[in-house]
Design a protein around this motif. Structure first.
Motif, PDB file in Angstrom:
ATOM      1  N   SER A   1       0.823  -1.171   0.024  1.00 40.91           N
ATOM      2  CA  SER A   1       0.088   0.127   0.107  1.00 40.91           C
ATOM      3  C   SER A   1       0.745   1.238   0.028  1.00 40.91           C
ATOM      4  O   SER A   1       0.531   2.293  -0.473  1.00 40.91           O
TER       5      SER A   1
ATOM      6  N   LYS B   1       3.330   3.346  -5.044  1.00 34.43           N
ATOM      7  CA  LYS B   1       2.216   3.969  -6.035  1.00 34.43           C
ATOM      8  C   LYS B   1       2.015   3.130  -7.140  1.00 34.43           C
ATOM      9  O   LYS B   1       2.686   2.397  -7.270  1.00 34.43           O
ATOM     10  N   LYS B   2       0.611   3.250  -7.609  1.00 33.27           N
ATOM     11  CA  LYS B   2       0.215   2.233  -8.598  1.00 33.27           C
ATOM     12  C   LYS B   2      -0.292   3.027  -9.859  1.00 33.27           C
ATOM     13  O   LYS B   2      -1.258   2.538 -10.703  1.00 33.27           O
ATOM     14  N   GLU B   3       0.069   4.281 -10.001  1.00 33.38           N
ATOM     15  CA  GLU B   3      -0.443   5.192 -11.023  1.00 33.38           C
ATOM     16  C   GLU B   3      -0.115   4.737 -12.575  1.00 33.38           C
ATOM     17  O   GLU B   3      -0.954   4.907 -13.220  1.00 33.38           O
TER      18      GLU B   3
ATOM     19  N   VAL C   1      -7.822  -2.117  -7.584  1.00 33.41           N
ATOM     20  CA  VAL C   1      -7.475  -0.570  -7.235  1.00 33.41           C
ATOM     21  C   VAL C   1      -7.762   0.430  -8.256  1.00 33.41           C
ATOM     22  O   VAL C   1      -6.811   1.077  -8.605  1.00 33.41           O
TER      23      VAL C   1
ATOM     24  N   GLN D   1      -6.486   4.172  -8.006  1.00 33.71           N
ATOM     25  CA  GLN D   1      -5.097   4.399  -8.158  1.00 33.71           C
ATOM     26  C   GLN D   1      -4.329   4.166  -9.448  1.00 33.71           C
ATOM     27  O   GLN D   1      -3.326   4.873  -9.325  1.00 33.71           O
TER      28      GLN D   1
END
Length: 347
Positions: free
Chosen positions: A125, A128-130, A152, A155
């Motif tokens: 968590s 970042k997962k952009e 997600v 995100q």
């Protein structure tokens, strides 16, 4: 016995809600913890068995045989990988040997492998997962994208699909990415291929440099990119590798493998040290590996994975029979509940 063809399997998995997907993740986690719980049990007393897969080649066709038993049932997956894709079946038996289910293996294999990646992905968590980069264009690439967007969705801002060949990428575009764009209009999705792209290396360097997540899903024998491409920024990344499954195969170089601070997450220490070219060629030792079952046994599912400053999360997954059995059983039960597939007597 329940016959569950590909169309029924696909319907169950593609209509899945986020809540249902987390249910599948719980099933996966329990199966991995179950394997670990018997690691010190004498062989004669074990209920869970999953010997390393047996493989043989017939020309360009590679066949794999994966027997397994759990505390509740047993099974074997038989698949053949060829130029036309993956074909095969998962056989599920009762403890007494009665055949309870026969399921198409191609869709389940792609789904369960991507799902195994997601069990760790959602726990990281702090990362970042952009910006997600997916290397590959087959079903594995598709399911990594589908599950990430399902789990997600708020995100993710951008997904880039990269492949060496253009034709398979165009097929993925037409069959999958076009519909994902409609269902996720706020996520930018782009593709490019190495084939017939003069500035491929420059584009690859740019995409990887800005990435937060790299899902590698290619049967590569040489690294898809040099580690230097990741060093353009000081980002911490989630990097998963599922495409190589033989000692001569490798999707990334040794520097990338070691970018997790010397720690590498794996589904199975034994299988990865035997089959993963990245680990073998980097001379990785067992004490550098963290098995998912070990992690999930000691960490509550709501507890995030701690990522040391300056390190990536590197996850190598070669796939285990217990995954096929656990997920196949759940799909079989859902098919029976929903009246999908066909019930056959006499086996």
């Amino acid at each position: 016995m329940r016959l569950v063809p590909e169309q029924a399997v696909s319907q169950i998995l593609r209509q899945m809600t986020q809540e249902q997907c987390y249910g599948f993740i719980d099933t996966m986690n329990q199966s991995l913890v179950g394997v670990l719980s018997e690691s010190n049990t004498p062989e004669s007393e074990k209920l869970i068995h999953q010997p390393l897969r047996t493989t043989f080649s017939q020309g360009e066709n590679l066949s794999l045989f994966m027997p397994v038993s759990s505390r509740d049932n047993k099974g074997i997956k038989i698949v053949t990988a060829s130029s036309s894709g993956i074909n095969g079946v998962i056989n599920i038996f009762s403890p007494e040997g009665n055949l309870e289910g026969l399921l198409n293996a191609a869709e389940i294999t792609a789904f369960r492998t991507a799902l195994a990646i997601m069990t760790l992905f959602v726990r990281c968590s702090t990362l970042k997962k952009e910006n997600i980069v997916i290397l590959g264009s087959g079903r594995q690439a598709e399911w990594h994208a589908r599950l990430a967007l399902l789990l997600v969705p708020d995100q993710i801002r951008r997904i880039t699909f990269i492949n060496r060949g253009r034709k398979r990428l165009e097929e993925l575009e037409n069959e999958t990415i076009a519909s994902l764009r409609i269902s996720h209009p706020n996520v930018e999705m782009t593709t490019f291929a190495q084939e017939n792209t003069p500035d491929y290396d420059a584009r690859l360097r740019s995409e990887l440099g800005s990435s937060d997540v790299i899902f590698s899903c290619t049967p590569a024998t040489q690294p898809n990119f040099p580690h230097a491409y990741l060093q353009q920024s000081q980002k911490q990344r989630f990097i998963s590798l599922i495409g190589s499954y033989k000692p001569h195969m490798k999707e990334v170089d040794t520097e990338t493998i070691l970018s997790g601070g010397g720690k590498i997450y794996v589904d199975s220490k034994e299988a990865c040290l035997e089959e993963s070219g990245e680990l073998i060629q980097a001379q990785i030792q067992e004490d550098q590996l963290v098995e998912l079952g070990e992690l999930y046994k000691t960490h509550d599912k709501s507890e995030p994975v701690q990522v040391p400053e300056g390190c990536n999360v590197v996850f190598k997954c070669v796939g285990m029979g217990i995954m096929d059995l656990a997920i196949g059983t759940r799909v079989m039960d859902l098919a029976r509940e929903r009246g999908l597939g066909m019930e056959v007597d006499g086996f």
